[in-house]
Write an enzyme that holds these catalytic residues in place. Structure first.
Site, mmCIF file in Angstrom:
data_model
loop_
_atom_site.group_PDB
_atom_site.id
_atom_site.type_symbol
_atom_site.label_atom_id
_atom_site.label_comp_id
_atom_site.label_asym_id
_atom_site.label_seq_id
_atom_site.Cartn_x
_atom_site.Cartn_y
_atom_site.Cartn_z
ATOM 1 N N SER A 144 0.866 -1.185 0.000
ATOM 2 C CA SER A 144 0.000 0.000 0.000
ATOM 3 C C SER A 144 0.900 1.231 0.000
ATOM 4 O O SER A 144 2.077 1.146 0.379
ATOM 5 C CB SER A 144 -0.847 -0.002 1.277
ATOM 6 O OG SER A 144 -1.469 1.245 1.472
ATOM 7 N N TYR A 157 -1.656 -0.945 10.712
ATOM 8 C CA TYR A 157 -1.851 -1.140 9.272
ATOM 9 C C TYR A 157 -0.634 -0.626 8.491
ATOM 10 O O TYR A 157 -0.095 -1.333 7.638
ATOM 11 C CB TYR A 157 -3.124 -0.424 8.800
ATOM 12 C CG TYR A 157 -3.365 -0.644 7.320
ATOM 13 C CD1 TYR A 157 -3.718 -1.896 6.829
ATOM 14 C CD2 TYR A 157 -3.217 0.401 6.404
ATOM 15 C CE1 TYR A 157 -3.914 -2.110 5.471
ATOM 16 C CE2 TYR A 157 -3.408 0.196 5.045
ATOM 17 C CZ TYR A 157 -3.759 -1.066 4.587
ATOM 18 O OH TYR A 157 -3.933 -1.283 3.239
HETATM 19 N N1 NAP Z 1 -8.759 -0.376 -0.995
HETATM 20 C C1 NAP Z 1 -7.717 0.361 -0.704
HETATM 21 O O1 NAP Z 1 -7.801 1.601 -0.619
HETATM 22 C C2 NAP Z 1 -6.370 -0.293 -0.513
HETATM 23 C C3 NAP Z 1 -5.236 0.527 -0.611
HETATM 24 C C4 NAP Z 1 -3.996 -0.057 -0.447
HETATM 25 C C5 NAP Z 1 -3.886 -1.401 -0.195
HETATM 26 N N2 NAP Z 1 -5.002 -2.173 -0.098
HETATM 27 C C6 NAP Z 1 -4.830 -3.597 0.182
HETATM 28 O O2 NAP Z 1 -5.436 -4.336 -0.852
HETATM 29 C C7 NAP Z 1 -5.746 -5.643 -0.370
HETATM 30 C C8 NAP Z 1 -7.151 -5.999 -0.816
HETATM 31 O O3 NAP Z 1 -8.066 -5.168 -0.151
HETATM 32 P P1 NAP Z 1 -9.345 -4.540 -0.863
HETATM 33 O O4 NAP Z 1 -9.116 -3.084 -0.970
HETATM 34 O O5 NAP Z 1 -9.715 -5.291 -2.066
HETATM 35 O O6 NAP Z 1 -10.402 -4.742 0.326
HETATM 36 P P2 NAP Z 1 -11.726 -5.607 0.455
HETATM 37 O O7 NAP Z 1 -12.659 -5.271 -0.654
HETATM 38 O O8 NAP Z 1 -12.177 -5.406 1.860
HETATM 39 O O9 NAP Z 1 -11.216 -7.109 0.245
HETATM 40 C C9 NAP Z 1 -10.489 -7.801 1.239
HETATM 41 C C10 NAP Z 1 -10.501 -9.276 0.924
HETATM 42 O O10 NAP Z 1 -9.784 -9.973 1.957
HETATM 43 C C11 NAP Z 1 -10.583 -11.057 2.407
HETATM 44 N N3 NAP Z 1 -10.310 -11.364 3.807
HETATM 45 C C12 NAP Z 1 -10.401 -10.539 4.871
HETATM 46 N N4 NAP Z 1 -10.130 -11.209 6.012
HETATM 47 C C13 NAP Z 1 -9.861 -12.492 5.649
HETATM 48 C C14 NAP Z 1 -9.538 -13.668 6.370
HETATM 49 N N5 NAP Z 1 -9.432 -13.655 7.714
HETATM 50 N N6 NAP Z 1 -9.337 -14.824 5.689
HETATM 51 C C15 NAP Z 1 -9.456 -14.853 4.336
HETATM 52 N N7 NAP Z 1 -9.750 -13.770 3.601
HETATM 53 C C16 NAP Z 1 -9.972 -12.605 4.248
HETATM 54 C C17 NAP Z 1 -12.021 -10.576 2.209
HETATM 55 O O11 NAP Z 1 -12.902 -11.655 2.059
HETATM 56 P P3 NAP Z 1 -13.883 -12.271 3.178
HETATM 57 O O12 NAP Z 1 -14.442 -11.120 3.954
HETATM 58 O O13 NAP Z 1 -14.900 -13.011 2.357
HETATM 59 O O14 NAP Z 1 -13.028 -13.182 3.983
HETATM 60 C C18 NAP Z 1 -11.903 -9.847 0.883
HETATM 61 O O15 NAP Z 1 -12.006 -10.774 -0.169
HETATM 62 C C19 NAP Z 1 -5.543 -5.593 1.143
HETATM 63 O O16 NAP Z 1 -4.310 -6.210 1.468
HETATM 64 C C20 NAP Z 1 -5.490 -4.106 1.435
HETATM 65 O O17 NAP Z 1 -4.725 -3.819 2.586
HETATM 66 C C21 NAP Z 1 -6.243 -1.645 -0.258
#
Ligand code: NAP
Length: 262
Positions: A144, A157
């Protein structure tokens, strides 16, 4: 080095939403079978059905809470049992939390460190030796822009993503001579369920990107003759990361604290 996708298999954690779903779609579009992992089985099944019908590849579903003890071994055993060989690993599952560390829920802190740091590391360790042995394949770890400076009010985080970036760049250098490509992807604010999970919209700093923009940037990086060890997605996020690097270390915390509490 040209990375092959057609006829390979990509394992994607956190595939039930956001960036993970987009990675699944884009791997499948390039002809790769996909293995989708997350907790919500119904969502995974829906996404798998869509990927199969749209791209004609196999989509396997493994519903799993990756923070459960032994989850990585369970996943590896499950794939071995189903005869699935993994060529690409996307360590994408992760979440954020915001608020004062001293008042934060202790179990939630442990779960964040477990998922964002420990599981990402163990999963990489579990699947990497086979990639090294074959002299091909990729590991994509989702860091990130939070990785570039300490984040007061999102301390755990930010630290977890600093770990992901540092670990991934070092690993990329280690295994490049062995034919394995490792890439850290640093998205800025992206329109996913991430901020609903954080529970505070102020955690979104800067212009919001779409998951497609982020994943496009990752595949563009992989298509380069010599892929970088890490990328920042989006011009504004790239500029921000460069500027933060120029700010004295102590001032970085104050700068980002101001942005997160605005
Ligand atoms: N969105 C942003 O602004 C942003 C920015 C920088 C980095 N990121 C990173 O991008 C990555 C993806 O996040 P996203 O933005 O796509 O968020 P998201 O839409 O909340 O997706 C997160 C995913 O992780 C899964 N997950 C959460 N806890 C879990 C667990 N205990 N076991 C297995 N799966 C789990 C969730 O599925 P379930 O709930 O079905 O388990 C979901 O599929 C993360 O590492 C996040 O830190 C996001």
């Amino acid at each position: 080095m040209t990375i092959t996708f057609r006829g390979t298999t990509a394992l994607i954690t956190g595939a039930s939403a956001g960036l993970g779903t987009e990675f699944a779609d884009q791997f499948a579009r390039r002809g790769a079978d996909v293995v989708l992992v997350a907790r919500r089985a119904d969502r995974l099944e829906e996404i798998a059905a869509e990927v199969r019908s749209r791209h004609g590849v196999s989509a396997h579903v493994v519903p799993l809470d990756l923070t459960e003890p032994g989850a990585v071994a369970t996943l590896a055993d499950e794939l071995e049992g189903r005869g699935i060989r993994v060529d690409h690993v996307v360590n994408n599952a992760g979440f954020g939390m915001k608020g004062a560390f001293a008042e934060a829920d202790a179990e939630r802190i442990d779960a964040l460190v477990q998922l964002n740091v420990a599981v990402l590391t163990s999963l990489t360790r579990a699947f990497l030796p086979a990639l090294v042995a074959r002299g091909s394949g990729t590991v994509i770890n989702i860091a990130s822009t939070a990785a570039f400076q300490p984040l007061a009010s999102m301390a755990i985080y930010g630290a977890s993503k600093a770990y992901v970036l540092s670990f991934t760049e070092a690993l990329a250098h280690e295994v490049r001579p062995q034919g394995v490509t490792v890439l850290a992807v640093c998205p800025g604010a992206t329109a996913t369920e991430f901020f609903d999970v954080v529970g505070d919209a102020r955690a979104a700093v800067g212009a919001m990107q779409t998951p497609t923009q982020v994943v496009d940037a990752a595949f563009r990086a992989l298509a380069r003759r010599k892929p970088p060890y890490s990328i920042v997605s989006g011009v504004q996020n790239k500029t921000g990361a460069v500027i933060v690097g120029l700010v004295p270390r102590r001032a970085r915390v104050a700068l980002t604290a101001g942005l997160l509490e605005r």
